[in-house]
Enzyme design. Structure first.
Site, PDB file in Angstrom:
ATOM      1  CG  ASP A 137      49.992 -20.714   6.279  1.00 20.60           C
ATOM      2  OD1 ASP A 137      50.968 -20.808   7.054  1.00 20.60           O
ATOM      3  OD2 ASP A 137      49.993 -21.159   5.121  1.00 20.60           O
ATOM      4  CG  ASP A 178      58.405 -18.237  -0.115  1.00 20.57           C
ATOM      5  OD1 ASP A 178      58.746 -19.177   0.629  1.00 20.57           O
ATOM      6  OD2 ASP A 178      58.011 -17.137   0.308  1.00 20.57           O
TER       7      ASP A 178
END
Length: 240
Positions: free
Chosen positions: A8, A129
Site C-alpha cells: 500500500d 470494499d
C-alpha cells in the site's frame, strides 16, 4: 489459492492503514521497489499494489512508486486506487501491470467496468470494499447503500477477471478475515473472488481455503511486515 502480498503506497512509502484510516498509517518501508523485490525473492507469485493517495484524489498519485516496483520485479502485479477512466486503465496496462482494479467506478460508472473488461480481457478486476455489508467508495471515505452481493452480481456477464473483496473493519486490524461474508460472496457469483482484510496468520489462510466456497486468492499486508505471517511458509501450505 494465491497469496498476494500487499504493498500500500502513501506519499511514496509502503504503509499499512488501520481500518482504512489515512491518519493511522504505519510506514514499513520507504523503498517500494526493494519491498517488491523482497516479496518476489520469498516466492510470491503476484503483488497487490494500492495507490492510497490516488484512491482519495481520483487519479494516480504514487505512479513513480508503482513504476519502480514494476521495474524491480518480473512477477505480475495488480493495482487499485485512482483508476477511473479508460486512459488511465490503458496507460497502466501498457506500462506493465497485469491487472487493474476498479473500485469507485464500479459503483459510479459500471459501464466503464464493462467497457474496460471487454477491451482488456482478463486484466480488469472489480474492487468491492465494504463495512457491514455496504460498499464504501473514494478511498473508503464515502459510505453507500449498495449491497456487496448486489454490486458483484451486476458484473456476472461482464468478463471481469476477479472480485477483490475487502472487509474494511478487518483491514490492518490483525483480527482475522471475515470468512463468512467472503464465502457468501464467492457462493453468490461465478466470478473468482480474492479475500482481503484481516489475514494475519497461517490459520486465517487455511480458514479461507477451507471455507466451503472456492476462493481464487487472499491478500495480506501488515502480518507479512510484522513477521506474524511467514510468506514462504504460507505459500508452501497453500500449494500443498
Amino acid at each position: 489459492m494465491i497469496l498476494y502480498p500487499a504493498i500500500d503506497l502513501k506519499d511514496g512509502q509502503c504503509v499499512r492503514l488501520y481500518k482504512g484510516e489515512m491518519t493511522q498509517a504505519t510506514v514499513f518501508n520507504d523503498d517500494p521497489a526493494a519491498q517488491g523485490r523482497a516479496f518476489a525473492q520469498q516466492g510470491a507469485e503476484w503483488l497487490h499494489l494500492v495507490d492510497l493517495n490516488g484512491a482519495f484524489a481520483g487519479t494516480p498519485v504514487n505512479a513513480h512508486a508503482v513504476e519502480s516496483i514494476l521495474d524491480a520485479v518480473t512477477i505480475p502485479c495488480q493495482l487499485g486506487g485512482g483508476i477511473r477512466d479508460m486512459a488511465t486503465i490503458e496507460g497502466w496496462l501498457k506500462r506493465g501491470l497485469q491487472r487493474v482494479i476498479l473500485g469507485t467506478v464500479a459503483v459510479e460508472n459500471p459501464a466503464l467496468v464493462r467497457e474496460a473488461a471487454a477491451a482488456f480481457p482478463g486484466q480488469v478486476a472489480v474492487g468491492i470494499d465494504a463495512r457491514e455489508g455496504r460498499v464504501a467508495t473514494k478511498g473508503w471515505a464515502e459510505e453507500t447503500n449498495v449491497n456487496v452481493i448486489d454490486l458483484a452480481r451486476q458484473f456476472e456477464d461482464a468478463g471481469v477477471a476477479a472480485i477483490i473483496y475487502t472487509d474494511i473493519n478487518r483491514d490492518g486490524a490483525m483480527q482475522g478475515p471475515n470468512v463468512d461474508a467472503t464465502a457468501a460472496l464467492a457462493r453468490a457469483v461465478t466470478i473468482p473472488v480474492i479475500a482481503s482484510g484481516g489475514v494475519s496468520r497461517l490459520e486465517d489462510l487455511i480458514a479461507l481455503r477451507d471455507c466451503g466456497a472456492k476462493l481464487d486468492g487472499a491478500i495480506s499486508g501488515r502480518a507479512l511486515y510484522d513477521g506474524k505471517l511467514d510468506l514462504a511458509e504460507a505459500l508452501a501450505v497453500l500449494k500443498a
